[in-house]
Design a protein around this motif. Structure first.
Motif, short mmCIF file in Angstrom:
data_model
loop_
_atom_site.label_atom_id
_atom_site.label_comp_id
_atom_site.label_asym_id
_atom_site.label_seq_id
_atom_site.Cartn_x
_atom_site.Cartn_y
_atom_site.Cartn_z
N MET A 127 0.33 -1.56 0.07
CA MET A 127 0.06 0.56 0.21
C MET A 127 1.19 1.13 -0.22
N VAL A 128 0.77 2.44 -0.64
CA VAL A 128 1.35 3.54 -0.76
C VAL A 128 0.69 4.62 1.01
N LYS A 129 2.11 4.46 1.40
CA LYS A 129 1.89 5.85 2.51
C LYS A 129 1.99 7.41 2.24
N ARG A 130 1.37 7.99 2.57
CA ARG A 130 1.25 9.20 2.72
C ARG A 130 1.39 10.16 3.67
N ILE A 131 2.85 10.51 2.56
CA ILE A 131 3.13 11.26 3.82
C ILE A 131 3.68 13.13 3.41
N SER A 132 4.04 13.95 4.69
CA SER A 132 4.02 15.11 4.34
C SER A 132 5.26 15.69 4.82
N ILE A 183 13.59 9.64 -1.57
CA ILE A 183 13.42 8.57 -1.79
C ILE A 183 11.46 8.12 -2.27
N VAL A 184 11.10 9.00 -1.90
CA VAL A 184 9.37 9.31 -3.35
C VAL A 184 9.86 9.16 -4.25
N GLN A 231 3.29 8.42 -1.49
CA GLN A 231 2.71 9.40 -2.32
C GLN A 231 3.00 10.46 -1.02
N VAL A 232 2.95 12.00 -1.71
CA VAL A 232 3.18 13.16 -1.05
C VAL A 232 1.85 13.31 -0.99
N VAL A 233 0.89 13.94 0.63
CA VAL A 233 0.44 15.17 0.81
C VAL A 233 0.52 16.99 0.93
N PRO A 253 1.49 17.88 -4.62
CA PRO A 253 1.35 18.14 -3.38
C PRO A 253 -0.47 18.33 -3.23
N GLU A 254 -0.92 18.07 -2.36
CA GLU A 254 -2.77 19.00 -1.66
C GLU A 254 -2.36 19.97 -0.83
#
Length: 394
Positions: free
Chosen positions: A1-6, A21-22, A30-32, A52-53
């Protein structure tokens, strides 16, 4: 699963390496959200690539420039936030599972606490947050049930070595230090070193502040305090050893005297990746450690005359309360003055020691957040006032 990170501090050394790394593992991360200081050009490139969002820029006057720089992205625009509040907004935003705290210094404390309060796991690359704020950060971590995972090389090494060690099995922590820019310089020459000299780290590519901290060995003193809070050992069981090759990133001794170490080339991406992927191990194509190529590994005791900041950190850690926050703030302000060439290299420990001594009568055992922030600001003012009285040349 993709981990969402900030990522807080996306244009700095920690942020850019996390994004590397991303880039290499788009199926894992995934960058949030992204938060940066004022590097519009680099932040705009990151926004275009990672979409990013939400994006925050600390320097509010730079927002218009950022919007112009990404105006060509006609099919996408992020939500924007500005100032210190904007960084906090990114820290707690949306459904990001993990927040990488790469902001330099105590400025990372409030955003990190906001992320914890929002239920985010923390990849802690900002040691000052825990050093200054442990009395309020650790209870919040426990209350929210989030993970606080070390993302710097030394504490990641300790954390990795502890995997599988039973509760109560840890006996001693041994932090390794490169020795910084002046490792092989006679102590008699320290009064004459320049900013440029201090920024020439022999092993690691890091930001200016941490590179100066490495030259004074304050970085290792701060890591002693962080290790105390992260792993629960008292200060008598946390040691520092100079290891010039920076291949062993730290060691632990367990109760039966076995010593476990984590080794690798000097590369901050490895601890960052582990903090983001734990408890998993993600395959990389990075250069594996070749012990023959690494050659001999050597160790020596730190020179206390050359590195007085180390013992100042031990003393502040043992004092507890808000004293580590005072130590950290005094160091940040003194390093800033040195980088501006307003004080000498040896003035850094002098100003820190004087500031900590002046705070002794004000220290309290269990400070709240307001007390910690007030101590931080008091220490910065005290260093500035004291710096006016020190000689600017040896």
């Amino acid at each position: 699963m993709v981990k969402r990170i900030s990522i807080l501090g996306s244009t700095g050394s920690i942020g850019t390496q996390t994004l590397d790394i991303v880039t290499h593992h788009p199926d894992a991360f995934q960058v949030v959200g992204l938060a940066a200081g004022g590097n519009v050009e680099l932040l705009a490139q990151q926004v275009a690539e990672f979409r990013p969002e939400i994006v925050a820029i600390r320097r509010e006057e730079k927002l218009a420039d950022l919007k112009v720089a990404v105006a060509d992205l006609t099919d996408y625009q992020p939500q924007y936030a500005v100032g210190e509040g904007g960084v906090v907004e990114v820290a707690r935003y949306g459904d990001a599972e993990s927040v990488v705290t790469g902001i330099v210094g105590c400025a990372g404390l409030l955003p990190t606490m906001a992320a914890i309060a929002a239920g985010k796991d923390i990849a802690l690359a900002n040691k000052e947050t825990l050093i200054a704020g442990a009395p309020v950060v650790l209870p919040l971590v426990e209350k929210m049930g989030v993970k606080l995972l070390p993302a710097d090389s030394e504490h990641s090494a300790i954390f990795q070595c502890l995997q599988g060690v039973p509760e109560g099995g840890l006996r001693r922590i041994i932090l390794t230090a490169s020795g910084g820019a002046f490792r092989d310089l006679p102590v008699e020459r320290l009064p004459f070193v320049t900013v440029q000299d201090a920024l020439k780290h022999p092993n690691w590519a890091m930001g200016q502040k941490i590179t100066i901290d490495s030259a004074t060995l304050m970085n290792k003193g701060l890591e002693v305090i962080e290790a105390h809070y992260l792993f629960g050992l008292d200060y008598d069981h946390i040691d520092i050893v100079i290891h010039p090759q920076s291949i062993i990133h730290s060691l632990i001794e367990v109760q039966d005297t076995s010593v476990l170490a984590q080794l690798g080339w000097p590369d901050m991406r490895l601890p960052l990746l582990y903090a983001l992927s734990w408890p998993e191990r993600i395959y990389t194509d990075w250069e594996p450690l070749d012990l023959v190529k690494a050659g001999s590994l050597s160790f020596r005791e730190p020179d206390h005359d050359k590195y007085p900041c180390m013992m100042l950190a031990y003393a502040a850690g043992r004092a507890g309360g808000a004293m580590p926050a005072v130590l950290n703030a005094a160091n940040e302000q003194a390093v800033a003055l040195f980088l501006q060439e307003k004080i000498t290299f040896l003035d850094i420990p002098r100003l820190i020691e004087k500031t900590c001594d002046l705070y002794v009568g004000q220290n309290t055992a269990s400070p709240d957040l307001e007390t910690i922030l007030a101590a931080d600001q008091w220490a910065r003012r005290t260093v500035l006032e004291s710096s006016a009285c020190v000689a600017t040349r040896p």
